[in-house]
Design a protein around this motif. Structure first.
Motif, PDB file in Angstrom:
ATOM      1  N   LYS A 105       0.885  -1.168   0.000  1.00 40.01           N
ATOM      2  CA  LYS A 105       0.000   0.000   0.000  1.00 40.01           C
ATOM      3  C   LYS A 105       0.915   1.209   0.000  1.00 40.01           C
ATOM      4  O   LYS A 105       1.636   1.453   0.964  1.00 40.01           O
ATOM      5  N   CYS A 112      -1.877   0.712  -4.968  1.00 41.28           N
ATOM      6  CA  CYS A 112      -1.253  -0.577  -4.673  1.00 41.28           C
ATOM      7  C   CYS A 112      -0.032  -0.645  -5.588  1.00 41.28           C
ATOM      8  O   CYS A 112      -0.178  -0.732  -6.811  1.00 41.28           O
ATOM      9  N   LEU A 138      -8.012   1.474  -2.046  1.00 38.46           N
ATOM     10  CA  LEU A 138      -6.968   2.172  -2.797  1.00 38.46           C
ATOM     11  C   LEU A 138      -7.542   2.615  -4.140  1.00 38.46           C
ATOM     12  O   LEU A 138      -8.553   2.088  -4.604  1.00 38.46           O
TER      13      LEU A 138
END
Length: 185
Positions: free
Chosen positions: A92, A98, A131
């Motif tokens: 992360k 990512c 994300l």
């Protein structure tokens, strides 16, 4: 690949650490991505090399325990018939992407869907963490990898000509992104 064989994706655990570098086979460099920035948009041409060559990255030597049962990073291994055939290592990142630190498929299984399954697993992991997308780096002379990323929905988002300047064999680093939603304008 035997159609009867099923690919299993497993998160890293202590027993699987010995399999990580088994996916680090050589690969062929046969072309180059030549990027161009016009009006704020990246495009590129593909140029084939006069003389293709095989290379292999050195084995990673990391503290693999740092990728086990963590919220902000992980490593998934792909198996077929108890043989490790691929891996993806992700974190992360600070920018809510990512970041794919590494993705590799054993030579005999390339083109069989292993890489796509690993990317899908990474995307699932990233979306669980809310994300905004996935990102990775590739060198401009790794045309095969770049073509694979484009096929999986990645777009060229940036270029760095200095990042690898201490390595005479590497020219330009390309930054690839896959956004989960349209970017805010």
């Amino acid at each position: 690949m035997n159609r009867e064989s099923k690919i299993m994706i497993s998160p890293l655990n202590t027993e699987l650490i010995e399999d990580i570098n088994k996916t680090n086979d050589s690969f062929k460099l046969y072309g180059r991505v030549v990027p161009s920035l016009q009006s704020g948009k990246w495009s590129y041409e593909e140029v084939l090399l006069d003389e293709p060559r095989e290379i292999r990255f050195p084995d990673d030597k990391l503290d693999w325990d740092q990728y086990i049962n963590q919220e902000d990073k992980t490593l998934f291994l792909a198996y077929m018939n108890h043989t490790c055939i691929g891996q993806i290592r992700i974190i992360k990142d600070w920018n809510r992407f990512c970041y794919i630190e590494n993705i590799a498929t054993k030579k005999d299984y390339r083109g069989s869907g292993v890489g796509k399954l690993l990317l899908n697993k990474a995307e699932e992991w990233a979306k669980q963490r809310k994300l905004v997308g996935m990102s990775l780096e590739a060198q401009d002379d790794n045309l095969g990898a770049c073509q694979f990323y484009v096929k999986q929905g990645f777009i060229l988002g940036g270029v760095d000509t200095l990042k690898q300047s201490s390595n005479a064999d590497i020219g330009t680093t390309l930054y690839w992104y896959k956004l989960f939603n349209e970017p805010i304008k």
